[in-house]
Design an enzyme around this catalytic site. Structure first.
Site, PDB file in Angstrom:
ATOM      1  N   SER A 225       0.994  -1.254  -0.089  1.00 49.61           N
ATOM      2  CA  SER A 225      -0.375   0.199   0.337  1.00 49.61           C
ATOM      3  C   SER A 225       0.980   1.277   0.049  1.00 49.61           C
ATOM      4  CB  SER A 225      -1.127  -0.358   1.139  1.00 49.61           C
ATOM      5  OG  SER A 225      -1.676   1.686   1.243  1.00 49.61           O
TER       6      SER A 225
ATOM      7  N   SER B 256      -0.776   4.159   1.355  1.00 53.46           N
ATOM      8  CA  SER B 256      -1.088   4.712   1.428  1.00 53.46           C
ATOM      9  C   SER B 256      -0.066   5.364   3.014  1.00 53.46           C
ATOM     10  CB  SER B 256      -2.259   4.458   2.670  1.00 53.46           C
ATOM     11  OG  SER B 256      -3.207   4.269   1.428  1.00 53.46           O
TER      12      SER B 256
ATOM     13  N   THR C 159      -8.312  -1.276   3.155  1.00 51.40           N
ATOM     14  CA  THR C 159      -8.793  -2.041   1.453  1.00 51.40           C
ATOM     15  C   THR C 159      -9.159  -3.236   1.391  1.00 51.40           C
ATOM     16  OG1 THR C 159      -7.009  -1.860  -0.628  1.00 51.40           O
ATOM     17  CG2 THR C 159      -5.896  -1.821   1.697  1.00 51.40           C
TER      18      THR C 159
ATOM     19  N   LYS D 119     -13.491  -3.911   2.188  1.00 51.16           N
ATOM     20  CA  LYS D 119     -14.333  -2.914   2.047  1.00 51.16           C
ATOM     21  C   LYS D 119     -15.812  -3.311   2.899  1.00 51.16           C
ATOM     22  CE  LYS D 119     -12.184   0.327  -1.215  1.00 51.16           C
ATOM     23  NZ  LYS D 119     -11.674   0.924  -2.912  1.00 51.16           N
TER      24      LYS D 119
ATOM     25  N   ASN E 245     -14.534   2.737   2.189  1.00 55.42           N
ATOM     26  CA  ASN E 245     -12.634   2.733   2.038  1.00 55.42           C
ATOM     27  C   ASN E 245     -11.787   3.305   3.083  1.00 55.42           C
ATOM     28  OD1 ASN E 245     -13.188   4.912   1.421  1.00 55.42           O
ATOM     29  ND2 ASN E 245     -11.442   5.201  -0.304  1.00 55.42           N
TER      30      ASN E 245
ATOM     31  N   ASP F  50     -13.528   7.251  -2.330  1.00 58.76           N
ATOM     32  CA  ASP F  50     -13.224   6.830  -3.885  1.00 58.76           C
ATOM     33  C   ASP F  50     -13.905   7.328  -4.422  1.00 58.76           C
ATOM     34  OD1 ASP F  50     -11.441   4.725  -2.942  1.00 58.76           O
ATOM     35  OD2 ASP F  50     -13.115   3.635  -3.647  1.00 58.76           O
TER      36      ASP F  50
ATOM     37  N   GLY G 205     -15.810  -3.162  -8.373  1.00 58.90           N
ATOM     38  CA  GLY G 205     -15.979  -2.312  -7.133  1.00 58.90           C
ATOM     39  C   GLY G 205     -15.540  -0.670  -7.329  1.00 58.90           C
ATOM     40  N   ALA G 206     -14.611  -0.770  -8.513  1.00 64.15           N
ATOM     41  CA  ALA G 206     -13.497   0.681  -8.598  1.00 64.15           C
ATOM     42  C   ALA G 206     -14.547   1.145  -9.556  1.00 64.15           C
ATOM     43  CB  ALA G 206     -12.225   0.600  -9.278  1.00 64.15           C
TER      44      ALA G 206
ATOM     45  N   ASN H  50     -18.995  -3.772 -19.451  1.00 64.44           N
ATOM     46  CA  ASN H  50     -18.223  -4.718 -18.893  1.00 64.44           C
ATOM     47  C   ASN H  50     -17.426  -5.501 -19.843  1.00 64.44           C
ATOM     48  OD1 ASN H  50     -16.172  -5.373 -17.069  1.00 64.44           O
ATOM     49  ND2 ASN H  50     -17.982  -6.501 -15.991  1.00 64.44           N
TER      50      ASN H  50
ATOM     51  N   ARG I 237     -21.061  -8.685 -18.759  1.00 59.06           N
ATOM     52  CA  ARG I 237     -22.415  -8.083 -18.915  1.00 59.06           C
ATOM     53  C   ARG I 237     -23.544  -8.377 -18.413  1.00 59.06           C
ATOM     54  NH1 ARG I 237     -25.046  -5.567 -23.872  1.00 59.06           N
ATOM     55  NH2 ARG I 237     -27.341  -5.017 -22.939  1.00 59.06           N
TER      56      ARG I 237
HETATM   57  P1  ATR Z   1     -12.309  -3.312  -9.155  1.00 57.41           P
HETATM   58  O1  ATR Z   1     -12.896  -3.571  -7.998  1.00 57.41           O
HETATM   59  O2  ATR Z   1     -10.442  -3.014  -9.113  1.00 57.41           O
HETATM   60  O3  ATR Z   1     -12.337  -2.392  -9.942  1.00 57.41           O
HETATM   61  P2  ATR Z   1     -12.288  -6.056 -10.008  1.00 57.41           P
HETATM   62  O4  ATR Z   1     -13.801  -5.617  -9.539  1.00 57.41           O
HETATM   63  O5  ATR Z   1     -11.683  -7.253 -10.165  1.00 57.41           O
HETATM   64  O6  ATR Z   1     -11.417  -5.302  -9.818  1.00 57.41           O
HETATM   65  O7  ATR Z   1     -13.096  -5.927 -11.602  1.00 57.41           O
HETATM   66  C1  ATR Z   1     -12.044  -5.587 -12.352  1.00 57.41           C
HETATM   67  C2  ATR Z   1     -12.612  -5.183 -13.757  1.00 57.41           C
HETATM   68  O8  ATR Z   1     -11.627  -5.513 -14.545  1.00 57.41           O
HETATM   69  C3  ATR Z   1     -14.064  -5.803 -14.350  1.00 57.41           C
HETATM   70  O9  ATR Z   1     -14.825  -4.694 -14.617  1.00 57.41           O
HETATM   71  C4  ATR Z   1     -12.819  -7.092 -15.217  1.00 57.41           C
HETATM   72  O10 ATR Z   1     -14.163  -7.858 -15.989  1.00 57.41           O
HETATM   73  P3  ATR Z   1     -14.986  -8.883 -15.570  1.00 57.41           P
HETATM   74  O11 ATR Z   1     -16.208  -8.079 -14.690  1.00 57.41           O
HETATM   75  O12 ATR Z   1     -15.922  -8.681 -17.307  1.00 57.41           O
HETATM   76  O13 ATR Z   1     -14.013  -9.947 -14.976  1.00 57.41           O
HETATM   77  C5  ATR Z   1     -12.260  -5.957 -16.058  1.00 57.41           C
HETATM   78  N1  ATR Z   1     -11.239  -6.720 -16.670  1.00 57.41           N
HETATM   79  C6  ATR Z   1     -10.535  -7.560 -15.909  1.00 57.41           C
HETATM   80  N2  ATR Z   1      -9.577  -7.935 -17.114  1.00 57.41           N
HETATM   81  C7  ATR Z   1     -10.079  -8.165 -17.916  1.00 57.41           C
HETATM   82  C8  ATR Z   1      -9.941  -8.058 -19.735  1.00 57.41           C
HETATM   83  N3  ATR Z   1      -9.156  -9.259 -19.774  1.00 57.41           N
HETATM   84  N4  ATR Z   1     -10.458  -7.818 -20.925  1.00 57.41           N
HETATM   85  C9  ATR Z   1     -11.707  -6.850 -20.054  1.00 57.41           C
HETATM   86  N5  ATR Z   1     -11.768  -6.337 -19.037  1.00 57.41           N
HETATM   87  C10 ATR Z   1     -11.393  -7.218 -17.874  1.00 57.41           C
END
Ligand code: ATR
Length: 286
Positions: free
Chosen positions: A20, A22, A67, A71, A92, A108, A137-138, A158, A161
Site C-alpha cells: 500500500s 497510503s 482496502t 471494503k 474505504n 473513492d 468495485g472501483a 463490461n 455484461r
Molecule cells: P476493481 O474492484 O478494482 O474494479 P474488479 O472487481 O476485479 O476490480 O474488476 C476488474 C474489472 O476489470 C472488471 O470490470 C473486469 O471485467 P469482468 O467483470 O468481466 O471480470 C475487468 N477486466 C479484467 N480483465 C479484463 C480483460 N482481460 N478484458 C476486459 N476487462 C477485464
C-alpha cells in the site's frame, strides 16, 4: 472508544498490505504539517477483521483506511455510514467517533472527481456523454461520482455484461449498458472516457480495445496508476484526447480521512506526488 490523550493513530488495513502507498502518503502530510500522530499499515486477515474493528478504537486509533479484501465487510460492520458509502455499499475510510461509534465513508468517487477537476479545471459532467469501461468495485464509485457531477448520458460497458447491468440497476439514472463487443463504437462522441478495468495494469491483462473512435478533445482517465502512463492513456493521447493519470485519484481520496483523523485539511501537490512515486521507485511501497 479511546479517551486517553495519546497522539492520534490511523491505519490502513488490508490482506496483504505491504504494497500500500497510503502510509507514505499520510506520513508525508503528517511531516509536512508538523502534526503529531502516526499512520500504520496493518496486515489483518479476513477472519480477524471483525475482532480488530472492536479493538482498534480502544487502543488509540482514531480511524483508518480499509482496502481489499475488507471494503464490504467494513461497511457492514460499522455503527453509521455516510450517504456516499451507502450508495456504493463499501467503505474505504473509517472514522472512530467517540459519540457515534464507527462511521464508514467511501471517498473513492470523491477522489476520482477531485482528480479530474484538479487536472482539468474546465471539466464539466454536463459537457457530454461519458463512457465507463468496467463494472467492478472501483467502477461503482466512478459511475456514482460521474452521476453526481452532472453526467446524464452514461454508457457502461463490461466484459461480463451482467455485472454492468446489475450496477446500472443499483445506481439508477441515465445509464445505458453497452455490450463489450460494442465498446469501441460507444466511444464515438464521448466527452469523458474512464478505464476502470485492470487492462494495462502492471501484471494485468493487455489493453484489448482500440480507441479509434475516441473523439479528439475527449478527456480520458484511467484508475490504474501502476504504470502511471498506461497503454489506455497512451492510446487516448495518440487519438488527440486529453489524459489524466490515476495516481491523483489515490491522493485525493485520502484527503477526507486525513482531515477527520488529524484535524488538518491536506493538499495534493507536486511534492506529494513525487513522494508517493519516489517511494514506489525505491520499492518501499507500490
Ligand atoms: P476493481 O474492484 O478494482 O474494479 P474488479 O472487481 O476485479 O476490480 O474488476 C476488474 C474489472 O476489470 C472488471 O470490470 C473486469 O471485467 P469482468 O467483470 O468481466 O471480470 C475487468 N477486466 C479484467 N480483465 C479484463 C480483460 N482481460 N478484458 C476486459 N476487462 C477485464
Amino acid at each position: 472508544m479511546n479517551t486517553a490523550r495519546v497522539p492520534p493513530m490511523a491505519f490502513v488495513a488490508g490482506w496483504p498490505i505491504g504494497h500500500s502507498r497510503s502510509p507514505v502518503l499520510h506520513g508525508h502530510w503528517l511531516a509536512r504539517y508538523g502534526l503529531v500522530g502516526s499512520y500504520l499499515p496493518l496486515p489483518i486477515a479476513p477472519e480477524d477483521f471483525a475482532e480488530a474493528l472492536k479493538i482498534l478504537p480502544k487502543i488509540g486509533f482514531v480511524g483508518g483506511n480499509v482496502t481489499l479484501p475488507h471494503k464490504v465487510t467494513a461497511f457492514e460492520r460499522v455503527d453509521d455510514r455516510t450517504p456516499r458509502a451507502m450508495r456504493i455499499g463499501a467503505a474505504n475510510t473509517l472514522i472512530f467517533d467517540p459519540d457515534r461509534g464507527i462511521i464508514a465513508d467511501n471517498t473513492d468517487g470523491y477522489g476520482f472527481i477531485e482528480n479530474l477537476r484538479a487536472a482539468r479545471p474546465d471539466w464539466r459532467g454536463e459537457a457530454g456523454p461519458a463512457v465507463v469501461l468496467g463494472a467492478g468495485g472501483a467502477a461503482r464509485a466512478v459511475v456514482a461520482a460521474l452521476q453526481d457531477a452532472g453526467v446524464t448520458d452514461l454508457r457502461l460497458t463490461n466484459r461480463t455484461r451482467a455485472k454492468a447491468e446489475a450496477l446500472a440497476e443499483d445506481l439508477g439514472g441515465m445509464i445505458t449498458v453497452v455490450d463489450w463487443s460494442e465498446a469501441e463504437a460507444a466511444l464515438d462522441g464521448a466527452a469523458t472516457v474512464v478505464n476502470t478495468t485492470s487492462m494495462g495494469m502492471a501484471g494485468g491483462p493487455p489493453l484489448s480495445l482500440t480507441l479509434d473512435d475516441m473523439s479528439e478533445g475527449a478527456l480520458a482517465t484511467d484508475i490504474v496508476y501502476a504504470p502511471l502512463d498506461t497503454p489506455f492513456l497512451q492510446a487516448a493521447r495518440a487519438r488527440g484526447a486529453q489524459t489524466v493519470d490515476g495516481l491523483g485519484m489515490l491522493l485525493h481520496q485520502a484527503r477526507p480521512g486525513f482531515a477527520a483523523w488529524f484535524g488538518h485539511e491536506p493538499e495534493v501537490d507536486a511534492d506529494l506526488r513525487a513522494a508517493v512515486l519516489g517511494a514506489a521507485v525505491l520499492g518501499e511501497a507500490r
